[in-house]
Design a protein around this motif. Structure first.
Motif, PDB file in Angstrom:
ATOM      1  N   MET A   1       8.730  51.417 129.464  1.00  0.00           N
ATOM      2  CA  MET A   1       9.904  50.787 128.871  1.00  0.00           C
ATOM      3  C   MET A   1       9.986  51.824 127.592  1.00  0.00           C
ATOM      4  SD  MET A   1      10.511  47.085 126.892  1.00  0.00           S
ATOM      5  CE  MET A   1       8.718  47.082 126.719  1.00  0.00           C
ATOM      6  N   ILE A   2      11.321  52.239 127.165  1.00  0.00           N
ATOM      7  CA  ILE A   2      11.633  52.875 126.008  1.00  0.00           C
ATOM      8  C   ILE A   2      11.817  51.952 124.933  1.00  0.00           C
ATOM      9  CG2 ILE A   2      13.060  54.507 125.012  1.00  0.00           C
ATOM     10  CD1 ILE A   2      13.455  56.154 127.576  1.00  0.00           C
ATOM     11  N   ARG A   3      11.475  52.067 123.609  1.00  0.00           N
ATOM     12  CA  ARG A   3      11.698  51.338 122.630  1.00  0.00           C
ATOM     13  C   ARG A   3      11.547  52.094 121.370  1.00  0.00           C
ATOM     14  NH1 ARG A   3       5.920  48.135 121.999  1.00  0.00           N
ATOM     15  NH2 ARG A   3       4.955  49.912 121.172  1.00  0.00           N
ATOM     16  N   PHE A   4      12.278  51.526 120.137  1.00  0.00           N
ATOM     17  CA  PHE A   4      12.330  52.066 118.948  1.00  0.00           C
ATOM     18  C   PHE A   4      10.980  52.329 118.271  1.00  0.00           C
ATOM     19  CE2 PHE A   4      16.719  50.681 119.342  1.00  0.00           C
ATOM     20  CZ  PHE A   4      17.381  51.751 119.203  1.00  0.00           C
ATOM     21  N   LYS A   5      10.511  53.276 117.767  1.00  0.00           N
ATOM     22  CA  LYS A   5       9.253  53.500 117.163  1.00  0.00           C
ATOM     23  C   LYS A   5       9.399  52.929 115.737  1.00  0.00           C
ATOM     24  CE  LYS A   5       7.107  57.693 117.613  1.00  0.00           C
ATOM     25  NZ  LYS A   5       7.084  58.936 117.826  1.00  0.00           N
ATOM     26  N   ILE A   6      10.654  53.002 115.083  1.00  0.00           N
ATOM     27  CA  ILE A   6      11.005  52.674 113.691  1.00  0.00           C
ATOM     28  C   ILE A   6      11.819  51.465 113.579  1.00  0.00           C
ATOM     29  CG2 ILE A   6      10.507  55.212 112.930  1.00  0.00           C
ATOM     30  CD1 ILE A   6      13.638  55.266 112.593  1.00  0.00           C
ATOM     31  N   LEU A  12      18.427  53.084 108.503  1.00  0.00           N
ATOM     32  CA  LEU A  12      19.850  53.401 108.133  1.00  0.00           C
ATOM     33  C   LEU A  12      20.224  52.834 106.860  1.00  0.00           C
ATOM     34  CD1 LEU A  12      21.355  52.536 111.551  1.00  0.00           C
ATOM     35  CD2 LEU A  12      21.296  54.780 110.405  1.00  0.00           C
ATOM     36  N   LYS A  13      19.458  51.793 106.350  1.00  0.00           N
ATOM     37  CA  LYS A  13      20.095  51.092 105.150  1.00  0.00           C
ATOM     38  C   LYS A  13      19.290  52.028 104.038  1.00  0.00           C
ATOM     39  CE  LYS A  13      18.965  46.999 102.440  1.00  0.00           C
ATOM     40  NZ  LYS A  13      18.321  45.841 102.570  1.00  0.00           N
ATOM     41  N   ASN A  14      18.168  52.595 104.060  1.00  0.00           N
ATOM     42  CA  ASN A  14      17.700  53.617 103.342  1.00  0.00           C
ATOM     43  C   ASN A  14      18.472  54.895 103.138  1.00  0.00           C
ATOM     44  OD1 ASN A  14      15.526  51.823 102.966  1.00  0.00           O
ATOM     45  ND2 ASN A  14      14.050  53.182 104.295  1.00  0.00           N
ATOM     46  N   ASN A  48      22.443  59.475 119.472  1.00  0.00           N
ATOM     47  CA  ASN A  48      23.156  60.668 118.829  1.00  0.00           C
ATOM     48  C   ASN A  48      23.402  60.411 117.361  1.00  0.00           C
ATOM     49  OD1 ASN A  48      23.872  63.786 118.911  1.00  0.00           O
ATOM     50  ND2 ASN A  48      25.899  62.811 118.419  1.00  0.00           N
ATOM     51  N   THR A  49      24.239  59.446 117.215  1.00  0.00           N
ATOM     52  CA  THR A  49      24.697  58.868 115.884  1.00  0.00           C
ATOM     53  C   THR A  49      23.487  58.660 114.925  1.00  0.00           C
ATOM     54  OG1 THR A  49      26.759  58.235 116.715  1.00  0.00           O
ATOM     55  CG2 THR A  49      26.237  57.315 114.671  1.00  0.00           C
ATOM     56  N   ILE A  50      22.551  57.939 115.393  1.00  0.00           N
ATOM     57  CA  ILE A  50      21.316  57.516 114.757  1.00  0.00           C
ATOM     58  C   ILE A  50      20.559  58.989 114.384  1.00  0.00           C
ATOM     59  CG2 ILE A  50      19.093  56.328 114.870  1.00  0.00           C
ATOM     60  CD1 ILE A  50      20.429  54.300 116.653  1.00  0.00           C
ATOM     61  N   CYS A  51      20.508  60.007 115.336  1.00  0.00           N
ATOM     62  CA  CYS A  51      19.824  61.016 114.790  1.00  0.00           C
ATOM     63  C   CYS A  51      20.493  61.790 113.727  1.00  0.00           C
ATOM     64  CB  CYS A  51      19.521  61.883 116.267  1.00  0.00           C
ATOM     65  SG  CYS A  51      18.542  61.029 117.286  1.00  0.00           S
ATOM     66  N   GLU A  52      21.835  61.801 113.882  1.00  0.00           N
ATOM     67  CA  GLU A  52      22.619  62.659 112.763  1.00  0.00           C
ATOM     68  C   GLU A  52      22.469  62.120 111.612  1.00  0.00           C
ATOM     69  OE1 GLU A  52      26.625  62.957 114.041  1.00  0.00           O
ATOM     70  OE2 GLU A  52      26.241  64.277 115.895  1.00  0.00           O
ATOM     71  N   ILE A  53      22.602  60.678 111.457  1.00  0.00           N
ATOM     72  CA  ILE A  53      22.418  60.090 110.173  1.00  0.00           C
ATOM     73  C   ILE A  53      21.055  60.329 109.520  1.00  0.00           C
ATOM     74  CG2 ILE A  53      22.580  57.837 109.080  1.00  0.00           C
ATOM     75  CD1 ILE A  53      24.748  56.932 111.021  1.00  0.00           C
ATOM     76  N   LEU A  54      20.166  59.982 110.289  1.00  0.00           N
ATOM     77  CA  LEU A  54      18.825  59.989 109.948  1.00  0.00           C
ATOM     78  C   LEU A  54      18.225  61.391 109.863  1.00  0.00           C
ATOM     79  CD1 LEU A  54      17.092  56.769 111.870  1.00  0.00           C
ATOM     80  CD2 LEU A  54      18.200  57.016 109.343  1.00  0.00           C
ATOM     81  N   LYS A  55      18.670  62.323 110.432  1.00  0.00           N
ATOM     82  CA  LYS A  55      18.284  63.817 110.433  1.00  0.00           C
ATOM     83  C   LYS A  55      16.757  63.756 111.104  1.00  0.00           C
ATOM     84  CE  LYS A  55      21.677  65.349 108.305  1.00  0.00           C
ATOM     85  NZ  LYS A  55      23.004  64.994 108.987  1.00  0.00           N
ATOM     86  N   LYS A  56      16.807  62.931 112.367  1.00  0.00           N
ATOM     87  CA  LYS A  56      15.574  63.022 113.055  1.00  0.00           C
ATOM     88  C   LYS A  56      15.892  63.271 114.588  1.00  0.00           C
ATOM     89  CE  LYS A  56      13.160  59.581 110.263  1.00  0.00           C
ATOM     90  NZ  LYS A  56      12.133  60.176 109.720  1.00  0.00           N
ATOM     91  N   GLN A  57      14.889  63.881 115.183  1.00  0.00           N
ATOM     92  CA  GLN A  57      14.795  64.034 116.648  1.00  0.00           C
ATOM     93  C   GLN A  57      14.572  62.593 117.269  1.00  0.00           C
ATOM     94  OE1 GLN A  57      15.302  66.900 118.388  1.00  0.00           O
ATOM     95  NE2 GLN A  57      15.669  68.021 116.348  1.00  0.00           N
ATOM     96  N   PRO A  58      15.094  62.571 118.331  1.00  0.00           N
ATOM     97  CA  PRO A  58      14.834  61.269 119.190  1.00  0.00           C
ATOM     98  C   PRO A  58      13.410  60.663 119.527  1.00  0.00           C
ATOM     99  CG  PRO A  58      16.486  62.752 120.398  1.00  0.00           C
ATOM    100  CD  PRO A  58      16.076  63.523 119.219  1.00  0.00           C
TER     101      PRO A  58
END
Length: 73
Positions: A1-6, A12-14, A48-58
């Motif tokens: 299962m794929i899940r969020f690590k963070i 995003l709020k930060n 992709n949008t999350i990665c762009e906003i956070l400037k992080k790799q998937p």
């Protein structure tokens, strides 16, 4: 299962993207916000949008963990 690590919404709020701003600016739909909150799958467009906003790799945002229901297969 794929899940969020963070905690994506907290990250995003930060960066200044509160859920109110996300809704008002139509960055994500309410259904997408719910999926993020419940650690459910999101589209690659959303990722992709999350990665762009956070400037992080998937890989910094997602992880794969074995699904206990299919572990014995």
């Amino acid at each position: 299962m794929i899940r969020f690590k963070i905690d994506v919404l907290e990250a995003l709020k930060n960066k200044g993207y509160t859920t109110t701003k996300i809704r008002n600016d139509k960055i994500f739909s309410e259904a997408t916000l719910t999926n993020i909150r419940k650690n459910k799958p999101v589209t690659t467009t959303t990722l992709n949008t999350i990665c762009e906003i956070l400037k992080k790799q998937p890989g910094n945002i997602l992880e794969w963990v074995p699904d206990l229901n299919t572990e014995n297969e």
